[in-house]
Scaffold this motif. Structure first.
Motif, mmCIF file in Angstrom:
data_model
loop_
_atom_site.group_PDB
_atom_site.id
_atom_site.type_symbol
_atom_site.label_atom_id
_atom_site.label_comp_id
_atom_site.label_asym_id
_atom_site.label_seq_id
_atom_site.Cartn_x
_atom_site.Cartn_y
_atom_site.Cartn_z
ATOM 1 N N MET A 1 0.847 -1.188 0.000
ATOM 2 C CA MET A 1 0.000 0.000 0.000
ATOM 3 C C MET A 1 0.886 1.242 0.000
ATOM 4 N N PRO A 2 0.748 2.128 -0.996
ATOM 5 C CA PRO A 2 1.617 3.287 -1.059
ATOM 6 C C PRO A 2 1.359 4.233 0.103
ATOM 7 N N ALA A 3 2.403 4.808 0.631
ATOM 8 C CA ALA A 3 2.234 5.835 1.646
ATOM 9 C C ALA A 3 1.944 7.162 0.970
ATOM 10 N N GLU A 4 1.261 8.055 1.695
ATOM 11 C CA GLU A 4 0.937 9.355 1.121
ATOM 12 C C GLU A 4 2.209 10.091 0.734
ATOM 13 N N GLY A 5 2.191 10.593 -0.535
ATOM 14 C CA GLY A 5 3.331 11.353 -1.009
ATOM 15 C C GLY A 5 4.514 10.499 -1.395
ATOM 16 N N ALA A 6 4.348 9.169 -1.397
ATOM 17 C CA ALA A 6 5.488 8.306 -1.675
ATOM 18 C C ALA A 6 5.931 8.392 -3.121
ATOM 19 N N GLY A 7 5.002 8.791 -4.025
ATOM 20 C CA GLY A 7 5.353 8.927 -5.424
ATOM 21 C C GLY A 7 5.499 7.612 -6.143
ATOM 22 N N GLU A 8 4.967 6.535 -5.571
ATOM 23 C CA GLU A 8 5.053 5.229 -6.223
ATOM 24 C C GLU A 8 3.730 4.933 -6.923
ATOM 25 N N PRO A 9 3.702 4.907 -8.258
ATOM 26 C CA PRO A 9 2.443 4.678 -8.954
ATOM 27 C C PRO A 9 1.939 3.267 -8.725
ATOM 28 N N ALA A 55 0.432 9.722 -6.256
ATOM 29 C CA ALA A 55 1.281 9.491 -7.424
ATOM 30 C C ALA A 55 0.602 9.882 -8.731
ATOM 31 N N ALA A 56 -0.637 10.329 -8.666
ATOM 32 C CA ALA A 56 -1.397 10.651 -9.878
ATOM 33 C C ALA A 56 -0.808 11.865 -10.597
ATOM 34 N N ARG A 57 -0.569 11.721 -11.883
ATOM 35 C CA ARG A 57 -0.124 12.813 -12.740
ATOM 36 C C ARG A 57 -0.612 12.562 -14.158
ATOM 37 N N PRO A 58 -1.171 13.560 -14.818
ATOM 38 C CA PRO A 58 -1.356 14.912 -14.317
ATOM 39 C C PRO A 58 -2.520 15.016 -13.342
ATOM 40 N N VAL A 59 -2.547 16.142 -12.625
ATOM 41 C CA VAL A 59 -3.727 16.527 -11.853
ATOM 42 C C VAL A 59 -4.429 17.604 -12.671
ATOM 43 N N VAL A 60 -5.614 17.281 -13.153
ATOM 44 C CA VAL A 60 -6.380 18.186 -14.004
ATOM 45 C C VAL A 60 -7.512 18.794 -13.183
ATOM 46 N N VAL A 61 -7.558 20.115 -13.118
ATOM 47 C CA VAL A 61 -8.603 20.820 -12.390
ATOM 48 C C VAL A 61 -9.595 21.388 -13.393
ATOM 49 N N VAL A 62 -10.854 21.003 -13.248
ATOM 50 C CA VAL A 62 -11.898 21.485 -14.148
ATOM 51 C C VAL A 62 -12.501 22.752 -13.555
ATOM 52 N N THR A 63 -12.397 23.846 -14.287
ATOM 53 C CA THR A 63 -12.950 25.128 -13.837
ATOM 54 C C THR A 63 -14.225 25.451 -14.612
ATOM 55 N N GLY A 64 -14.971 26.380 -14.058
ATOM 56 C CA GLY A 64 -16.209 26.833 -14.703
ATOM 57 C C GLY A 64 -16.613 28.149 -14.093
ATOM 58 N N VAL A 110 -8.683 9.085 -11.091
ATOM 59 C CA VAL A 110 -9.417 9.241 -9.838
ATOM 60 C C VAL A 110 -10.137 10.583 -9.914
ATOM 61 N N VAL A 111 -11.467 10.535 -9.867
ATOM 62 C CA VAL A 111 -12.276 11.744 -9.958
ATOM 63 C C VAL A 111 -12.569 12.236 -8.550
ATOM 64 N N ASP A 125 -4.102 6.962 -4.031
ATOM 65 C CA ASP A 125 -3.239 5.892 -4.534
ATOM 66 C C ASP A 125 -3.881 4.517 -4.334
ATOM 67 N N ARG A 126 -4.506 4.305 -3.192
ATOM 68 C CA ARG A 126 -5.136 3.012 -2.938
ATOM 69 C C ARG A 126 -6.297 2.749 -3.888
#
Length: 230
Positions: A1-9, A55-64, A110-111, A125-126
């Motif tokens: 289980m990845p730790a927060e911020g571990a950067g392991e996809p 580890a999610a990349r990119p992070v896409v922010v939907v604006t409106g 991940v939405v 990550d989980r």
């Protein structure tokens, strides 16, 4: 289980995060909900920071609605923006905008909701790691106290269903219609249910966080504050 911020996809593919931050926030008409500060930080920035801690990349922010204010609230963060000009037509339009903005190399997303400030990167990550296409697990949902919450992870195979949604609805009906494709991921506490819609909810959470840091009873403190205001 990845730790927060571990950067392991998670094994098996590339994950992106889509943060929905386009809504009107009509239940908090006195302010723009997503940019109201919570603990000194705009509400939407807390949600996006959680995405970036995964580890999610990119992070896409939907604006409106109030797109420039949202961008300003996220200044300096490593995110991509996708603007939804049809945000007033409902949540499905923002889902569609976010999914369509993802690179072809992304095989799961991940939405996340921009008004959920207690989600942690480890959970993102989980959820992503629970997607297993060969095993038929194409959707991953967090479960706490016997209830399903947010955010939700989706295999690319489900992207067409997400982009086909219409109106002011999320993806709950897709989950219900594809029960055999859903993996449940254990979560703790209230974070997966905690979204902020009103000023009262925002103030209650702010007080709860202050009380938690001070190791006092948050509900008692909140009741006391309300009594003083009465």
């Amino acid at each position: 289980m990845p730790a927060e911020g571990a950067g392991e996809p998670p094994a098996g593919g590339r994950t992106a995060a889509v943060v929905l931050a386009a809504g009107l926030g009509s239940r908090m008409p006195e302010a723009h909900k997503l940019t109201v500060p919570l603990g000194g930080e705009p509400l939407v920035r807390r949600a996006v920071t959680a995405a970036l801690a995964s580890a999610a990349r990119p992070v896409v922010v939907v604006t409106g609605h109030a797109a420039e204010a949202v961008r300003a609230a996220l200044a300096g963060l490593d995110v991509e923006f996708a603007h939804n000009p049809d945000f007033a037509a409902g949540l499905s339009t923002s889902l569609r905008t976010g999914i369509r903005a993802l690179p072809e190399a992304v095989d799961r997303a991940v939405v996340m909701l921009g008004d959920m400030p207690a989600i942690e990167g480890a959970l993102v990550d989980r959820l992503a790691g629970a997607i297993d296409v060969p095993a038929g697990r194409l959707i991953a949902v967090p479960v706490a106290q016997g209830r399903r919450g947010n955010p939700v992870a989706w295999s690319r195979r489900m992207f067409p269903a997400l982009t086909a949604l219409e109106g002011d609805i999320g993806a709950r009906e897709i989950i219900a219609a594809n029960a055999g494709l859903v993996a449940e991921v254990a979560a703790e506490g209230e974070a997966v249910f905690l979204d902020i819609d009103t000023r009262d909810e925002l103030e209650a959470l702010a007080l709860h966080e202050l009380a938690a840091r001070a190791d006092v009873d948050a509900e008692a403190a909140l009741d006391g504050m309300r009594a003083e205001d009465a």
